[in-house]
Scaffold this active site. Structure first.
Site, PDB file in Angstrom:
ATOM      1  N   GLY A  72      43.637 -12.666 -87.494  1.00 40.75           N
ATOM      2  CA  GLY A  72      44.082 -11.353 -87.985  1.00 40.75           C
ATOM      3  C   GLY A  72      45.488 -11.079 -87.499  1.00 40.75           C
ATOM      4  O   GLY A  72      46.159 -11.931 -86.907  1.00 40.75           O
ATOM      5  N   GLY A 113      50.232  -4.866 -85.025  1.00 43.95           N
ATOM      6  CA  GLY A 113      51.501  -4.249 -85.341  1.00 43.95           C
ATOM      7  C   GLY A 113      52.655  -5.232 -85.383  1.00 43.95           C
ATOM      8  O   GLY A 113      53.531  -5.126 -86.217  1.00 43.95           O
ATOM      9  N   MET A 114      52.669  -6.224 -84.470  1.00 43.88           N
ATOM     10  CA  MET A 114      53.793  -7.160 -84.414  1.00 43.88           C
ATOM     11  C   MET A 114      53.373  -8.618 -84.496  1.00 43.88           C
ATOM     12  O   MET A 114      54.171  -9.462 -84.871  1.00 43.88           O
ATOM     13  CB  MET A 114      54.588  -6.962 -83.121  1.00 43.88           C
ATOM     14  CG  MET A 114      55.406  -5.709 -83.064  1.00 43.88           C
ATOM     15  SD  MET A 114      56.520  -5.736 -81.641  1.00 43.88           S
ATOM     16  CE  MET A 114      55.351  -5.781 -80.293  1.00 43.88           C
ATOM     17  N   VAL A 154      47.474 -13.548 -85.072  1.00 45.09           N
ATOM     18  CA  VAL A 154      46.597 -14.175 -84.097  1.00 45.09           C
ATOM     19  C   VAL A 154      45.796 -15.284 -84.777  1.00 45.09           C
ATOM     20  O   VAL A 154      45.239 -15.090 -85.863  1.00 45.09           O
ATOM     21  CB  VAL A 154      45.636 -13.139 -83.464  1.00 45.09           C
ATOM     22  CG1 VAL A 154      44.770 -13.797 -82.397  1.00 45.09           C
ATOM     23  CG2 VAL A 154      46.429 -11.987 -82.855  1.00 45.09           C
ATOM     24  N   ASP A 212      49.053   2.947 -75.329  1.00 50.65           N
ATOM     25  CA  ASP A 212      48.371   2.769 -76.621  1.00 50.65           C
ATOM     26  C   ASP A 212      46.887   2.467 -76.394  1.00 50.65           C
ATOM     27  O   ASP A 212      46.321   1.580 -77.035  1.00 50.65           O
ATOM     28  CB  ASP A 212      49.029   1.664 -77.437  1.00 50.65           C
ATOM     29  CG  ASP A 212      48.669   1.757 -78.922  1.00 50.65           C
ATOM     30  OD1 ASP A 212      48.269   2.850 -79.368  1.00 50.65           O
ATOM     31  OD2 ASP A 212      48.772   0.738 -79.626  1.00 50.65           O
TER      32      ASP A 212
END
Length: 583
Positions: A294, A297-298, A301, A411
């Site tokens: 998946g 944000g950056m 994986v 976060d």
């Protein structure tokens, strides 16, 4: 601040960010000259608003779940990547040159045939124009190999659009001429050839040009409709076209262009995924990449295995679209550096990190079976209070180490908390994603992350929004309280119609009690949650150690046993297996 004032803040701010940055403050002062409290709030939002935020994201990239906004920072020349999108750019350039060249040759041949066999001049204007476009684009791409991906896409649109328009004009004219002669055979042939040619174009484009499936769908689905629209246009111009086409006894049983579009979109998906997988495997030679897991944000994986140690792991590398974003690369590097310093068992463990010889920045971390708490609640519903406390206690234990090391996570949210199995222990919690961590030991003048408005709107503390430079460990305490709220009620404390509304509510509104949405929440646990969600930092629980003690003192603490966890996961596995059809 009253609801009316809050609405006015939203209106002024929304209008201000549409203006050039130099005009925003003056506009706000003009609009709020008689209401200083509204002006103060608007100016605070404008002060911490930058182009990378969720409030004004670049149109080319949809905002991720985690929003990040920061001022400009120094460029790190060591983090310039040559990645899969550079390969895509070169492949697209070469193939577009080939397509434009072939189109130019075909158009030139058609011009010769038109003059030799028909001695006609009506079709030369469109052919000459299309020939000029195709030859011009091919020439530019040949002699300017360093054109950008955007420029190549522009050339692609010009070539395809010019050839498509020429084909439409020719087909419509042939149909009208056949209708005028009452020549049904020729008209039906032209009609069928029109669909055949567009079907071939769709199939070749889907397989030949490098695209994601989304972009392929955006292009090919409208193209698949063109042949039908051409026929309707011809019928509209001359009703005899429809009458003569009605003599086709066989007709077209299936919309072949739409079928071709579906096949091409799927082919684009397979080819793009295979190229991305091969690219990753090639550049991470010490790891055997198994599958794509998946993206966040950056980072993307992948599940992988170390070739020598045979140890399973997860590989995270920079997303291709961020390859030119030096600030994103620095945040990625910051995540690795911060996470690698932490050793607590409830923090994700880093095995390896660095850059490959061709500049790809990556790190390898432990591979976790299970699911994050966001997916867990969305899939199976809200958690019983003892289980929620079980997860929260372990998160606090991880935060104790991070805060002691001078790191503020910023976060903490359900999607960044993973319920896993480690060492035979079920519901073993892991705190993930230190991508926007703030290290208090760094000089703010030299820190890429110190001035950021960062986090996820539903779980951000008020000070993360209003004064991001001043956040401390109590900001994470607020986020833990919001996570607890979500685990017990299935929703964050505030839900706005937009991220801005949610952020404004975090700053100005008091959340409803969790018991408003669920009547079996223990009063002592509810009291702890509401103290975490206090607007003023001085009124919150002082830190992760204190929150850990408060949670352990709740009457429902320690009531979620390992047997309960094992039974729950076993039941979920049985339900999943029951849903798999048998042959």
């Amino acid at each position: 601040m009253t609801p009316t004032q809050y609405t006015r803040v939203k209106e002024v701010f929304s209008e201000a960010i549409k203006l050039p940055p130099r005009d925003r403050v003056a506009f706000a002062q003009q609009q709020c000259s008689e209401t200083p409290e509204i002006l103060t709030e608007v100016l605070s939002l404008l002060k911490h608003h930058f182009a990378g935020t969720v409030l004004e994201s670049p149109p080319s990239r949809p905002p991720p779940d985690t929003i990040i906004a920061e001022p400009s920072s120094p460029i790190d020349p060591n983090l310039v990547l040559k990645d899969v999108w550079e390969d895509n750019r070169q492949i697209l350039r070469r193939r577009l040159i080939a397509i434009a060249s072939v189109m130019a040759v075909l158009i030139a041949i058609s011009m010769v045939r038109l003059f030799t066999y028909h001695n006609a001049v009506w079709g030369y204007g469109g052919r000459i124009g299309t020939l000029a476009v195709t030859v011009g684009c091919a020439t530019i791409l040949v002699y300017k190999p360093r054109v950008t991906l955007l420029q190549i896409r522009g050339a692609e649109v010009m070539v395809m659009a010019s050839v498509g328009l020429l084909a439409i004009v020719i087909v419509v004219r042939l149909m009208l001429e056949s209708a005028a002669r009452q020549d049904a055979v020729t008209l039906i042939s032209v009609h069928n050839w029109n669909f055949f040619v567009w079907t071939l174009i769709i199939l070749v484009y889907g397989v030949f040009m490098p695209n994601t499936w989304r972009r392929a769908a955006t292009i090919l689905i409208p193209v698949a409709i063109i042949p039908g629209l051409v026929t309707l246009l011809a019928i509209r111009l001359d009703s005899r076209v429809g009458m003569l086409l009605g003599q086709d006894e066989f007709g077209m049983p299936l919309p072949v262009t739409l079928i071709a579009a579906g096949v091409s979109i799927y082919a684009a998906h397979l080819i793009h995924g295979a190229r991305l997988f091969a690219y990753t495997a090639q550049r991470l030679a010490q790891y055997k990449v198994k599958r794509f897991i998946g993206e966040g944000g950056m980072g993307q994986v992948f599940e992988a295995e170390h070739r020598m140690l045979k140890r399973p792991c997860a590989i995270k590398l920079i997303q291709p679209e961020y390859c030119a974003d030096d600030q994103a690369l620095q945040r990625f590097q910051c995540e690795v550096r911060a996470t690698a310093k932490l050793t607590h068992s409830h923090t994700i463990e880093i095995y390896d990190y660095g850059q490959t010889k061709d500049g790809v920045f990556f790190f390898a971390m432990e591979l976790l079976p299970g699911m994050n708490l966001r997916n867990l609640v969305d899939t199976t519903g809200t958690l019983p209070a003892p289980r929620a406390v079980h997860f929260l206690v372990q998160v606090c234990e991880a935060l104790c180490e991070a805060h002691s090391a001078g790191m503020i996570h910023r976060d903490v949210k359900p999607a960044n908390i993973f319920a896993s199995q480690r060492g035979g222990i079920d519901d073993f919690t892991k705190l993930l994603d230190f991508g926007v961590v703030r290290e208090l030991s760094l000089n703010p003048q030299h820190s890429v992350e110190s001035n950021m408005v960062a986090g996820t709107p539903g779980f951000m503390s008020p000070e993360q929004i209003a004064s991001p430079c001043d956040v401390d460990a109590r900001s994470d305490i607020y986020s833990v309280g919001a996570v607890a709220y979500f685990l017990l009620t299935g929703r964050p404390p505030f839900i706005g119609d937009s991220p801005l509304e949610t952020m404004m509510a975090q700053v100005n509104q008091t959340p409803d009690l969790p018991s408003t949405y669920r009547d079996d929440i223990p009063p002592d646990l509810q009291s702890v949650i509401m103290r975490c969600l206090a607007k003023e930092v001085e009124q919150r629980i002082a830190g992760a150690n204190c929150l850990l003690d408060e949670l352990k003192r709740c009457k429902c603490a320690d009531r979620w046993t390992q047997r309960d966890a094992t039974t729950w996961w076993r039941e979920q596995a049985m339900k999943a297996n029951a849903q798999v059809p048998t042959l």
